[in-house]
Design an enzyme around this catalytic site. Structure first.
Site, PDB file in Angstrom:
ATOM      1  N   ASP A  28     -29.297  26.217  45.967  1.00 36.92           N
ATOM      2  CA  ASP A  28     -30.143  27.408  45.987  1.00 36.92           C
ATOM      3  C   ASP A  28     -31.593  26.979  45.883  1.00 36.92           C
ATOM      4  O   ASP A  28     -31.905  25.935  45.310  1.00 36.92           O
ATOM      5  CB  ASP A  28     -29.801  28.357  44.831  1.00 36.92           C
ATOM      6  CG  ASP A  28     -30.210  29.793  45.110  1.00 36.92           C
ATOM      7  OD1 ASP A  28     -29.324  30.634  45.346  1.00 36.92           O
ATOM      8  OD2 ASP A  28     -31.432  30.078  45.122  1.00 36.92           O
ATOM      9  N   ASN A  74     -23.624  30.934  52.387  1.00 34.50           N
ATOM     10  CA  ASN A  74     -23.907  32.280  51.907  1.00 34.50           C
ATOM     11  C   ASN A  74     -25.393  32.618  51.849  1.00 34.50           C
ATOM     12  O   ASN A  74     -25.747  33.791  51.843  1.00 34.50           O
ATOM     13  CB  ASN A  74     -23.291  32.433  50.506  1.00 34.50           C
ATOM     14  CG  ASN A  74     -23.735  33.684  49.797  1.00 34.50           C
ATOM     15  OD1 ASN A  74     -23.365  34.787  50.178  1.00 34.50           O
ATOM     16  ND2 ASN A  74     -24.569  33.517  48.763  1.00 34.50           N
ATOM     17  N   TYR A 103     -32.951  41.206  60.600  1.00 33.26           N
ATOM     18  CA  TYR A 103     -31.783  40.842  59.796  1.00 33.26           C
ATOM     19  C   TYR A 103     -30.512  41.049  60.623  1.00 33.26           C
ATOM     20  O   TYR A 103     -29.614  40.200  60.637  1.00 33.26           O
ATOM     21  CB  TYR A 103     -31.751  41.706  58.541  1.00 33.26           C
ATOM     22  CG  TYR A 103     -30.562  41.470  57.635  1.00 33.26           C
ATOM     23  CD1 TYR A 103     -30.557  40.408  56.737  1.00 33.26           C
ATOM     24  CD2 TYR A 103     -29.459  42.323  57.660  1.00 33.26           C
ATOM     25  CE1 TYR A 103     -29.475  40.191  55.893  1.00 33.26           C
ATOM     26  CE2 TYR A 103     -28.375  42.113  56.824  1.00 33.26           C
ATOM     27  CZ  TYR A 103     -28.391  41.056  55.936  1.00 33.26           C
ATOM     28  OH  TYR A 103     -27.307  40.852  55.105  1.00 33.26           O
ATOM     29  N   LYS A 137     -27.625  38.215  61.649  1.00 35.97           N
ATOM     30  CA  LYS A 137     -26.219  38.322  61.257  1.00 35.97           C
ATOM     31  C   LYS A 137     -25.302  38.399  62.475  1.00 35.97           C
ATOM     32  O   LYS A 137     -24.153  37.926  62.426  1.00 35.97           O
ATOM     33  CB  LYS A 137     -26.023  39.519  60.325  1.00 35.97           C
ATOM     34  CG  LYS A 137     -26.714  39.341  58.974  1.00 35.97           C
ATOM     35  CD  LYS A 137     -26.262  38.065  58.265  1.00 35.97           C
ATOM     36  CE  LYS A 137     -26.871  37.892  56.903  1.00 35.97           C
ATOM     37  NZ  LYS A 137     -26.395  36.672  56.216  1.00 35.97           N
ATOM     38  N   THR A 143     -26.457  43.372  44.759  1.00 37.80           N
ATOM     39  CA  THR A 143     -26.989  42.035  44.488  1.00 37.80           C
ATOM     40  C   THR A 143     -28.514  42.125  44.482  1.00 37.80           C
ATOM     41  O   THR A 143     -29.081  43.170  44.828  1.00 37.80           O
ATOM     42  CB  THR A 143     -26.557  41.037  45.579  1.00 37.80           C
ATOM     43  OG1 THR A 143     -27.244  41.369  46.804  1.00 37.80           O
ATOM     44  CG2 THR A 143     -25.048  41.077  45.813  1.00 37.80           C
TER      45      THR A 143
END
Length: 249
Positions: free
Chosen positions: A33, A81, A146, A150, A181
């Protein structure tokens, strides 16, 4: 011999939930990360290895895979992810922000697959799961860039499914709806006030674990609140008149 997993975007949200879920089952985790403090803290919690790195840089994926091999000697599962929202206004275009979003959401997946495949092969095979989104299957007008990234993830997964399966590596993706999240923190109150149900990170983590072991290469799991994960099926592409259908499913 322990199973070893590499997880990007692991400091919080879906990545952290996957790390906790897998480690509870005895899997050794290598966590990546950009948030160095957060990923170190989680790595200590799950007794795993960690790397503070920007996945939009190819070197980050190579270093993460090297860390897995150095620490554990193998790699079995990869969860790509890491992702960020677009928030790129085409009317007031910011090229730097655009490159940042594409770098994390698309390049990070491409670099991750490229770096992981050699060690997965040396380990006898394994599985890769990318985090896409419902925005990877439908047009989401609220965030076009975005949505584009994706869709790219879904396209990569579908195109790589057959060649990777021939190397004993399964690849798939999870396509969750809106999930509670940090990525949706700014909009959370709006969802709550509208009575719109949100997935939990744990809901998606369970789907990721299922996707690792999906029998069909290229499986895309749609994850929605209150429903079990469902494989997404595309309609067939029409072929030319009087000819054979294109070799695309």
């Amino acid at each position: 011999m322990s199973t070893v997993a590499l997880i990007t975007g692991a400091a919080s949200g879906i990545g952290a939930a996957v790390a906790r879920r897998l480690s509870a089952g005895g899997v050794k985790c290598v966590l990546v990360d950009l948030d160095g403090e957060g990923v170190e803290r989680l790595a200590k919690e799950v007794e795993g290895a960690w790397l503070a790195a920007d996945v939009s840089r190819e070197e980050a994926s190579l270093e993460a895979v090297a860390l897995a091999e150095q620490r554990y000697g193998r790699l079995d599962l990869v969860h790509l992810n890491a992702g960020i929202p677009g928030r790129v206004d085409l009317a007031d275009f910011d090229p730097e922000r655009y490159r940042q979003v594409v770098g994390v959401n698309v390049d990070g997946v491409v670099f991750g697959v490229r770096a992981a495949v050699p060690l997965l092969k040396r380990s006898g095979g394994g599985a890769i799961v990318a985090t896409s989104s419902l925005a990877g299957l439908v047009g989401f007008a609220g965030d076009p860039i975005y949505t584009m990234t994706k869709h790219a993830v879904v396209g990569l997964v579908r195109a790589l499914a057959e060649p990777l399966a021939a190397q004993n590596i399964r690849i798939g993706a999870v396509c969750p709806g809106f999930t509670d999240t940090p990525l949706v923190a700014e909009s959370r109150e709006m969802f709550v006030n509208a009575g719109f149900p949100l997935l939990t990170a744990e809901d998606v983590a369970a789907a990721v674990e299922s996707a690792f072991y999906a029998e069909t290469p290229g499986t895309l799991l749609v994850v929605q609140p209150g429903r079990p994960p469902v494989p997404y099926r595309y309609a067939g592409v029409p072929g030319p008149a009087g000819g054979r259908r294109p070799p695309v499913s």
